[in-house]
Enzyme design. Sequence first.
Site, PDB file in Angstrom:
ATOM      1  N   GLU A 123       7.646  -1.990  12.843  1.00  0.00           N
ATOM      2  CA  GLU A 123       8.668  -1.659  11.845  1.00  0.00           C
ATOM      3  C   GLU A 123       8.057  -1.498  10.454  1.00  0.00           C
ATOM      4  OE1 GLU A 123       8.031  -4.402  13.387  1.00  0.00           O
ATOM      5  OE2 GLU A 123       8.979  -6.193  12.535  1.00  0.00           O
ATOM      6  N   SER A 167      -0.711  -9.346  17.372  1.00  0.00           N
ATOM      7  CA  SER A 167      -1.313 -10.676  17.207  1.00  0.00           C
ATOM      8  C   SER A 167      -1.251 -11.463  18.517  1.00  0.00           C
ATOM      9  CB  SER A 167      -0.560 -11.438  16.115  1.00  0.00           C
ATOM     10  OG  SER A 167       0.785 -11.609  16.512  1.00  0.00           O
ATOM     11  N   CYS A 223      -8.732  -4.988  14.362  1.00  0.00           N
ATOM     12  CA  CYS A 223      -9.036  -6.050  15.327  1.00  0.00           C
ATOM     13  C   CYS A 223     -10.527  -6.068  15.658  1.00  0.00           C
ATOM     14  CB  CYS A 223      -8.216  -5.870  16.597  1.00  0.00           C
ATOM     15  SG  CYS A 223      -8.692  -4.422  17.529  1.00  0.00           S
ATOM     16  N   GLU A 263      -8.150 -16.024  12.650  1.00  0.00           N
ATOM     17  CA  GLU A 263      -8.095 -14.618  12.237  1.00  0.00           C
ATOM     18  C   GLU A 263      -7.501 -14.533  10.831  1.00  0.00           C
ATOM     19  OE1 GLU A 263      -5.351 -11.827  14.292  1.00  0.00           O
ATOM     20  OE2 GLU A 263      -7.006 -10.393  14.163  1.00  0.00           O
TER      21      GLU A 263
END
Length: 495
Positions: free
Chosen positions: A189, A239, A294, A386
């Site tokens: 979104e 994620s 990533c 992360e």
Amino acid sequence: MTDRFPANSYSFTESPPARNLIGGEWCDPGGSERLEVINPRHGRAMSSVGLSTAGDVARAVEAARAAFGGWSAWPVRERAQIFYRARELMIRDLDELTWLVSHENGKTFDEARAEVLKGIECMEYGCSLPNLSAGEKLTVSRGVTCEVVHEPLGVVAGVTPFNFPFMVPLWMIPQAIVGGNCFVLKPSEVVPLSAVRLGALFEEAGLPAGVFSLVQGGRQAVEALCDHEGIAALAFVGSTRVARLVYARGAASGKKVLCLGGAKNHLIVVPDADPELTAENVVASYTGCAGQRCMAASVLVAVGEVQHIIDEVARRSAALQTGTDMGPIVSEAAVRRITGYIDQAESMGAEVLVDGRGIQGDSGGYWIGPTLLDRVSPQMPAGCEEIFGPVLSIVRVDTLEQALQLENTNPYGNASAIYTTSGDVAAKAMSRVSAGMCGVNIGVPVPREPFGFGGWNDSKLGHGNITGYDGFRFWTRPRKITTKWALQSDQSWMS
Ligand code: NAD
């Protein structure tokens, strides 16, 4: 049809609201809430997006199911022809697509161009499926043949993240649709606009209504996709936290599920590494797309005496200009999260060699410059979690063995790399790092087509890879047909 995106520079440009595409009709999502689509370079809303409901998802699945019978009956060569045409349209619109990705995601023009070109490469792989997907046939005993045919699953779906709005959907769509399925995409979104252009390009290329559907939205739409029993397979990229939820919920309704998650990529630098090549490559890896990849470097494991290489990494990092060399961070919340990691590491004893905090853009927006943290420990959150920003944490160790242990201890396993001029050291690292995508002297070791993209450990839930032939296998199922037409003289258990 949808409007073309008119930008040809970074200047702020508005776009019409992002809509759903269901059964060949462009329509508004049914939810009452709307979100702004923010251009991160300017920090201003360039568009808006509604949130789809379970009802919208059900309608998309219904339309896809109605299209499936016809589409799956097309020979694979004819299905691929639509993708050849769509690929040509993408080349025609290369600049427009590049600016659209740049505006909605924030990445620089060059980074956005690379993303669109990589998406086109995925299209090309999909176009090649008629040559690759032929079944296999073998005479397994006298007069008996066994044959494998790869059949589509039916209605399938994909959920994608904010950081590659054009490319990641194309990791999935060509293999799935050329493979004979009907596909429902739920893009992030945060970046819903590239997916709208994708839908329009597929329409223009002649893809029949319902074969590709688009449902905009967030969590509610994803949960509805997970729960819908009419969807046979679901791929997710995002994620690890959400990957776990989607994997469990999608599997609970009997789907085939593949979820690619987050990362903490370790780059190991040993003393014999080429200083220039290494520094240039490490900096490109951790600052490219402002670290929002990533595959981005996150930990530099410095083995022994490599201070001269660290100095060069620092020099090159400090020389990068935000705005031109590096784009903004996706949102204000992400800036706060990344800054929090840097502040916390500093308070726990890390040394900030290059500090990207507090940068202001010329026209607003959300910025953090390249940030190099030294003397980080793997116990610090910056050393093990992360961050997803342009931050590289240096952890110093004495031996290659310690470096490998450090890399192996981290729960993620997306990418890992070693910088060395020794084939022996490289071979040792490549056989020992616990990561699915590994590099020797390359910090973003993306396995390009035809090789499959996918990590290990907490970076992936499910089996196989999302791109390449594994992608085709994910979106299809093998039917095994054993045939005998004549009586055999030499009987066996197969007879
Ligand atoms: P995210 O997990 O927040 O969102 C991904 C998708 O999940 C979006 O479409 C979003 O709408 C949806 N979603 C978010 N919260 C949800 C919830 N609670 N329930 C159901 N759906 C939900 O990820 P992001 O911030 O968009 O992207 C960044 C992340 O994606 C990073 O962790 C990055 O490492 C990862 N990523 C991984 C790969 C890979 O190949 N392994 C590739 C790109 C990005």
